[in-house]
Design a protein around this motif. Structure first.
Motif, PDB file in Angstrom:
ATOM      1  N   UNK A 347       0.761  -1.121  -0.161  1.00 19.77           N
ATOM      2  CA  UNK A 347       0.135   0.039   0.045  1.00 19.77           C
ATOM      3  C   UNK A 347       0.775   1.363  -0.060  1.00 19.77           C
ATOM      4  N   UNK A 348       1.954   1.142   0.706  1.00 19.56           N
ATOM      5  CA  UNK A 348       2.707   2.525   0.842  1.00 19.56           C
ATOM      6  C   UNK A 348       3.362   2.894  -0.668  1.00 19.56           C
ATOM      7  N   UNK A 349       3.589   4.411  -0.779  1.00 16.44           N
ATOM      8  CA  UNK A 349       4.240   4.647  -1.867  1.00 16.44           C
ATOM      9  C   UNK A 349       5.545   4.140  -2.362  1.00 16.44           C
ATOM     10  N   UNK A 350       5.805   4.026  -3.262  1.00 16.69           N
ATOM     11  CA  UNK A 350       7.243   3.545  -3.947  1.00 16.69           C
ATOM     12  C   UNK A 350       8.088   4.573  -4.401  1.00 16.69           C
ATOM     13  N   UNK A 351       9.364   4.328  -4.640  1.00 11.51           N
ATOM     14  CA  UNK A 351      10.101   5.595  -5.157  1.00 11.51           C
ATOM     15  C   UNK A 351      10.482   6.687  -3.912  1.00 11.51           C
ATOM     16  N   UNK A 352      10.301   6.245  -2.564  1.00  4.87           N
ATOM     17  CA  UNK A 352      10.491   7.348  -1.689  1.00  4.87           C
ATOM     18  C   UNK A 352      11.009   6.590  -0.395  1.00  4.87           C
ATOM     19  N   UNK A 353      11.933   7.457   0.258  1.00 10.17           N
ATOM     20  CA  UNK A 353      12.338   6.645   1.769  1.00 10.17           C
ATOM     21  C   UNK A 353      11.122   6.638   2.626  1.00 10.17           C
ATOM     22  N   UNK A 354      11.068   5.651   3.173  1.00  7.39           N
ATOM     23  CA  UNK A 354      10.137   5.189   4.276  1.00  7.39           C
ATOM     24  C   UNK A 354      10.707   4.630   5.498  1.00  7.39           C
ATOM     25  N   UNK A 355      10.489   5.141   6.576  1.00  7.15           N
ATOM     26  CA  UNK A 355      10.664   4.507   7.864  1.00  7.15           C
ATOM     27  C   UNK A 355       9.759   4.350   8.682  1.00  7.15           C
ATOM     28  N   UNK A 356       9.567   2.924   9.333  1.00 10.33           N
ATOM     29  CA  UNK A 356       8.361   2.553  10.051  1.00 10.33           C
ATOM     30  C   UNK A 356       8.726   2.271  11.538  1.00 10.33           C
ATOM     31  N   UNK A 357       8.307   2.876  12.278  1.00  6.71           N
ATOM     32  CA  UNK A 357       8.661   2.423  13.769  1.00  6.71           C
ATOM     33  C   UNK A 357       7.472   1.969  14.501  1.00  6.71           C
ATOM     34  N   UNK A 358       7.718   0.915  15.233  1.00  5.03           N
ATOM     35  CA  UNK A 358       6.791  -0.052  16.136  1.00  5.03           C
ATOM     36  C   UNK A 358       7.272   0.246  17.358  1.00  5.03           C
ATOM     37  N   UNK A 359       6.521   0.693  18.247  1.00  4.35           N
ATOM     38  CA  UNK A 359       6.625   0.786  19.504  1.00  4.35           C
ATOM     39  C   UNK A 359       5.708   0.707  20.601  1.00  4.35           C
ATOM     40  N   UNK A 360       6.147   0.720  21.914  1.00  3.06           N
ATOM     41  CA  UNK A 360       4.848   0.403  22.885  1.00  3.06           C
ATOM     42  C   UNK A 360       5.473   1.713  24.011  1.00  3.06           C
TER      43      UNK A 360
END
Length: 385
Positions: A347-360
């Protein structure tokens, strides 16, 4: 993604809150073994550089085994209630510097030329006791529309050095001016907070005047007389904003007078869309909603799924996604991270930098990242032994 970047990213997340600027002892670290000495008043100092993390990152400056910290970092004209402003102000300033001072040629040094006392005077209002103040005199009015607001909230200095024999010499400088879009004030001590909104027109006009004054003052110093000096204007977001502000323009200057301004067209947005504010590309908003719905249906006990996206015009430049969980099981985190990886690719866009953080509430549990030229995400899950 190369292994070096993976290790750097992993370490960065694992040590969130730790700053190299804390001046830790680096005498025994594996820094680049380039010793540069300088003698002042019969005292010899040894400089080293940290080495390049990648071709797009600067080497930093180490003096006598310690990282060289800023002489004035963190000073503001008043209370800054939005930490996102601080982060995007600093990070964006170095991004502006890179095309002017190439990381392959220059060594980065935290600002050393403007002392904390000097910066504080410049940030304060102009007055009989402080003729150096860049902010206007207090005209005594308490009216939101009639008072003289605080326009300049913060300043940042970044120095760019070159090796000259056995010394490091300053060969370039970047100055950031963080301008308020809203100035918060009180009519009486401990009283209610009021605000004066500042238009983009006023921000730019005030910033240009201040920039010329700053440039002229810097040129009075012999070591700064002939080096290129970049001055960049940052517009702060309001205190209640979930995102930081953005840079409006910058000028590359080789003399004592300001050169022409280069307009920047970058803007930060929050996803999912809130308060009627829409992102430039509606397809991106829909794609993020689909991503959010999918992972919330898989793990319904999530506290929140949000993203900060930066656009240049209508084109996304990058995205940082933050997922807050309420569960702590390592097996759950492992499964969830794998699922997020799949949905992000879908689902998320291609061709760009993406960071995903999962935290509690207990800290970062895992993270995923990909570069603009990559299709798949690198992921890391933090476990214990």
């Amino acid at each position: 993604m190369n292994l070096g970047k993976k290790l750097v990213l992993g370490l960065a997340v694992l040590t969130a809150g730790f700053s190299l600027a804390a001046c830790g002892n680096l005498n025994n670290s594996n820094i680049q073994k380039t010793n540069i000495t300088t003698g002042k008043q019969n005292k010899k100092s040894t400089y080293q550089v940290t080495g390049l993390a990648s071709g797009s990152q600067y080497a930093g400056t180490i003096k006598n085994g310690h990282y060289v910290t800023s002489a004035s970092r963190g000073l503001t004209a008043g209370q800054n209630g939005n930490i996102n402003n601080v982060k995007s102000f600093e990070n964006g300033l170095q991004s502006i510097s890179k095309p002017v001072f190439a990381p392959s040629k220059y060594v980065f040094q935290e600002g050393q030329n403007l002392s904390s006392g000097t910066v504080q005077k410049w940030l304060d209002r102009k007055s009989k006791d402080n003729p150096e103040g860049l902010n206007p005199k207090d005209n005594g009015s308490k009216s939101p529309t009639k008072r003289n607001p605080i326009y300049l909230q913060a300043m940042e200095e970044q120095d760019y050095m070159e090796k000259s024999g056995n010394k490091l010499k300053i060969k370039g400088m970047t100055i950031g001016l963080a301008m308020n879009s809203v100035d918060y004030y009180r009519k009486e001590q401990y009283g209610a907070q009021f605000e004066t909104k500042i238009s983009d027109t006023d921000i730019k006009a005030q910033a240009k005047t201040m920039a010329q004054t700053v440039l002229a003052r810097l040129r009075q110093r012999s070591e700064l007389k002939n080096i290129p000096i970049v001055i960049a204007i940052y517009k702060q977001a309001s205190n209640d904003s979930l995102i930081g502000g953005n840079y409006l323009m910058y000028s590359v200057n080789k003399g004592a007078s300001l050169s022409s301004w280069k307009t920047m067209n970058n803007e930060n947005y929050i996803l999912p869309e809130k308060n009627g504010e829409s992102v430039p590309n509606s397809n991106d908003a829909s794609a993020f909603e689909n991503f959010k719905d999918q992972i919330q249906s898989f793990f319904p006990n999530l506290s929140g799924v949000t993203a900060q996206a930066q656009y240049k015009g209508k084109t996304m430049q990058g995205m940082k996604v933050n997922i807050t969980t309420q569960f702590y099981s390592e097996t759950e985190i492992n499964s969830f991270t794998q699922f997020v990886n799949e949905q992000a690719q879908k689902f998320l866009p291609s061709g760009v930098n993406i960071d995903i953080t999962i935290q509690s509430t207990e800290g970062v549990q895992s993270f995923l990242t990909k570069n603009a030229n990559e299709k798949s995400y690198y992921s890391h899950i933090f476990t214990s032994y």
